[in-house]
Design a protein around this motif. Structure first.
Motif, PDB file in Angstrom:
ATOM      1  N   ASP A 161       0.862  -1.264  -0.059  1.00  0.00           N
ATOM      2  CA  ASP A 161       0.168   0.209   0.044  1.00  0.00           C
ATOM      3  C   ASP A 161       0.985   1.369  -0.051  1.00  0.00           C
ATOM      4  N   ARG A 162       2.037   1.147   0.997  1.00  0.00           N
ATOM      5  CA  ARG A 162       2.826   2.349   0.704  1.00  0.00           C
ATOM      6  C   ARG A 162       3.577   2.654  -0.499  1.00  0.00           C
ATOM      7  N   GLU A 163       3.798   1.471  -1.197  1.00  0.00           N
ATOM      8  CA  GLU A 163       4.389   1.769  -2.480  1.00  0.00           C
ATOM      9  C   GLU A 163       3.320   2.408  -3.467  1.00  0.00           C
ATOM     10  N   CYS A 164       2.161   1.762  -3.310  1.00  0.00           N
ATOM     11  CA  CYS A 164       1.145   2.079  -4.216  1.00  0.00           C
ATOM     12  C   CYS A 164       1.143   3.964  -4.215  1.00  0.00           C
ATOM     13  N   GLN A 165       1.154   4.399  -2.701  1.00  0.00           N
ATOM     14  CA  GLN A 165       1.053   5.552  -2.428  1.00  0.00           C
ATOM     15  C   GLN A 165       1.999   6.687  -3.108  1.00  0.00           C
ATOM     16  N   GLN A 166       3.311   6.165  -3.035  1.00  0.00           N
ATOM     17  CA  GLN A 166       4.448   6.651  -3.453  1.00  0.00           C
ATOM     18  C   GLN A 166       4.485   6.830  -5.010  1.00  0.00           C
ATOM     19  N   ARG A 167       3.959   5.598  -5.699  1.00  0.00           N
ATOM     20  CA  ARG A 167       3.718   5.350  -7.294  1.00  0.00           C
ATOM     21  C   ARG A 167       2.681   6.433  -7.758  1.00  0.00           C
ATOM     22  N   THR A 168       1.731   6.408  -7.018  1.00  0.00           N
ATOM     23  CA  THR A 168       0.413   7.241  -7.657  1.00  0.00           C
ATOM     24  C   THR A 168       0.339   8.668  -7.081  1.00  0.00           C
ATOM     25  N   GLN A 169       1.070   8.887  -6.188  1.00  0.00           N
ATOM     26  CA  GLN A 169       1.034  10.227  -5.200  1.00  0.00           C
ATOM     27  C   GLN A 169      -0.399  10.558  -4.716  1.00  0.00           C
ATOM     28  N   GLU A 170      -1.134   9.314  -4.475  1.00  0.00           N
ATOM     29  CA  GLU A 170      -2.441   9.426  -3.936  1.00  0.00           C
ATOM     30  C   GLU A 170      -2.701   8.358  -2.751  1.00  0.00           C
ATOM     31  N   LEU A 171      -3.677   8.465  -1.937  1.00  0.00           N
ATOM     32  CA  LEU A 171      -3.746   7.604  -1.071  1.00  0.00           C
ATOM     33  C   LEU A 171      -4.293   6.159  -1.823  1.00  0.00           C
ATOM     34  N   CYS A 172      -4.089   5.121  -1.128  1.00  0.00           N
ATOM     35  CA  CYS A 172      -4.472   3.845  -1.747  1.00  0.00           C
ATOM     36  C   CYS A 172      -5.643   3.259  -0.921  1.00  0.00           C
ATOM     37  N   ASN A 173      -5.191   2.195  -0.290  1.00  0.00           N
ATOM     38  CA  ASN A 173      -6.324   1.640   0.586  1.00  0.00           C
ATOM     39  C   ASN A 173      -6.225   2.035   2.025  1.00  0.00           C
ATOM     40  N   LEU A 174      -5.465   2.235   2.328  1.00  0.00           N
ATOM     41  CA  LEU A 174      -5.120   2.645   3.754  1.00  0.00           C
ATOM     42  C   LEU A 174      -5.118   4.396   3.975  1.00  0.00           C
ATOM     43  N   ASP A 175      -6.354   4.747   4.418  1.00  0.00           N
ATOM     44  CA  ASP A 175      -6.558   6.248   4.477  1.00  0.00           C
ATOM     45  C   ASP A 175      -6.950   6.819   5.975  1.00  0.00           C
ATOM     46  N   PHE A 176      -6.551   5.816   7.140  1.00  0.00           N
ATOM     47  CA  PHE A 176      -6.731   6.171   8.403  1.00  0.00           C
ATOM     48  C   PHE A 176      -5.949   5.457   9.068  1.00  0.00           C
ATOM     49  N   VAL A 177      -5.798   5.689  10.437  1.00  0.00           N
ATOM     50  CA  VAL A 177      -4.874   4.980  11.407  1.00  0.00           C
ATOM     51  C   VAL A 177      -5.580   3.903  12.069  1.00  0.00           C
ATOM     52  N   PRO A 178      -5.334   2.483  11.723  1.00  0.00           N
ATOM     53  CA  PRO A 178      -6.160   1.363  12.289  1.00  0.00           C
ATOM     54  C   PRO A 178      -6.126   1.312  13.751  1.00  0.00           C
ATOM     55  N   MET A 179      -4.992   1.547  14.449  1.00  0.00           N
ATOM     56  CA  MET A 179      -5.227   1.280  15.837  1.00  0.00           C
ATOM     57  C   MET A 179      -5.858   2.301  16.616  1.00  0.00           C
ATOM     58  N   TRP A 180      -6.475   3.459  15.990  1.00  0.00           N
ATOM     59  CA  TRP A 180      -7.346   4.404  16.467  1.00  0.00           C
ATOM     60  C   TRP A 180      -8.818   4.181  15.725  1.00  0.00           C
ATOM     61  N   ALA A 181      -8.952   3.551  14.533  1.00  0.00           N
ATOM     62  CA  ALA A 181     -10.056   3.301  13.640  1.00  0.00           C
ATOM     63  C   ALA A 181     -10.561   4.786  13.247  1.00  0.00           C
ATOM     64  N   SER A 182      -9.611   5.605  13.142  1.00  0.00           N
ATOM     65  CA  SER A 182      -9.974   6.916  12.685  1.00  0.00           C
ATOM     66  C   SER A 182      -8.905   7.466  11.820  1.00  0.00           C
ATOM     67  N   GLN A 183      -9.135   8.782  11.113  1.00  0.00           N
ATOM     68  CA  GLN A 183      -8.096   9.553  10.538  1.00  0.00           C
ATOM     69  C   GLN A 183      -7.610  10.594  11.604  1.00  0.00           C
ATOM     70  N   ASP A 184      -8.496  10.687  12.502  1.00  0.00           N
ATOM     71  CA  ASP A 184      -8.016  11.682  13.703  1.00  0.00           C
ATOM     72  C   ASP A 184      -7.851  10.834  15.001  1.00  0.00           C
ATOM     73  N   PRO A 185      -6.799  10.363  15.395  1.00  0.00           N
ATOM     74  CA  PRO A 185      -6.381   9.672  16.504  1.00  0.00           C
ATOM     75  C   PRO A 185      -6.957  10.515  17.886  1.00  0.00           C
ATOM     76  N   ALA A 186      -7.604   9.766  18.570  1.00  0.00           N
ATOM     77  CA  ALA A 186      -8.303  10.356  20.007  1.00  0.00           C
ATOM     78  C   ALA A 186      -8.833   8.836  20.576  1.00  0.00           C
ATOM     79  N   ALA A 187      -8.383   9.159  21.996  1.00  0.00           N
ATOM     80  CA  ALA A 187      -8.950   8.003  23.024  1.00  0.00           C
ATOM     81  C   ALA A 187      -8.786   8.518  24.206  1.00  0.00           C
ATOM     82  N   ALA A 188      -9.720   7.930  25.155  1.00  0.00           N
ATOM     83  CA  ALA A 188      -9.856   8.225  26.379  1.00  0.00           C
ATOM     84  C   ALA A 188     -10.325   6.819  27.124  1.00  0.00           C
ATOM     85  N   ASN A 189     -10.116   6.545  28.137  1.00  0.00           N
ATOM     86  CA  ASN A 189     -10.311   5.285  29.145  1.00  0.00           C
ATOM     87  C   ASN A 189      -9.750   4.099  28.184  1.00  0.00           C
ATOM     88  N   LEU A 190      -8.943   3.863  27.589  1.00  0.00           N
ATOM     89  CA  LEU A 190      -8.402   2.868  26.802  1.00  0.00           C
ATOM     90  C   LEU A 190      -8.147   1.582  27.855  1.00  0.00           C
TER      91      LEU A 190
END
Length: 157
Positions: free
Chosen positions: A70-99
């Motif tokens: 996926d990273r190689e795709c992003q570098q090649r196309t200069q666009e987002l490919c399949n991964l457009d968020f942060v999986p460990m936060w299930a969001s594009q904008d990381p935020a968490a409380a009471n983890l």
């Protein structure tokens, strides 16, 4: 003697975390800065932007390969490919409380639960499928009720 006995009792009462849980806790400890530290920050990137050797510390080989593709795709196309968020936060904008991190209900599953903020009552649940590789527990997939990281990354690029 009494003090030594009290220390011995309290130490004996502590049980080490399950190694699968410990592996996921290690990930969140390393990347919690994303939700704790505002700019400016001299912090490393998000996990999926880290060098391959760092990815291999946390992730099973198949997931590392998919993230690198996926990273190689992003570098090649200069666009987002399949991964457009942060999986460990299930969001594009990381935020968490009471983890919380605990064993899931399925074999080799670890469940991470948190709220987006202290005032948010909605519970976010992220499931980590763990795989033992060369004696270490690594993350084979990250999923919610809505998506699986492996399935997202397996989409044609």
């Amino acid at each position: 003697m009494l003090v030594l006995l009290a220390v011995t009792c309290s130490v004996g009462a502590v049980t080490p975390p399950d190694p699968r849980v410990a592996a996921v806790v290690k990930l969140y400890r390393a990347y919690a800065w994303e939700v704790l530290i505002a700019e400016p920050c001299q912090c490393s990137g998000t996990l999926h932007t880290e060098p391959e050797n760092v990815l291999r510390t946390y992730l099973a080989p198949k997931l590392v390969k998919l993230i690198l593709a996926d990273r190689e795709c992003q570098q090649r196309t200069q666009e987002l490919c399949n991964l457009d968020f942060v999986p460990m936060w299930a969001s594009q904008d990381p935020a968490a409380a009471n983890l919380r991190v605990k064993l899931g209900t399925k074999p080799n599953e670890v469940l991470v639960q948190f709220n987006r903020s202290l005032n948010d009552r909605k519970l976010i649940e992220i499931y980590y499928e763990m795989e033992q590789v060369a004696g270490s527990w690594l993350i084979a997939d990250i999923r919610t009720s809505e998506w699986s990281l492996v399935e997202l990354l397996e989409n044609p690029l």
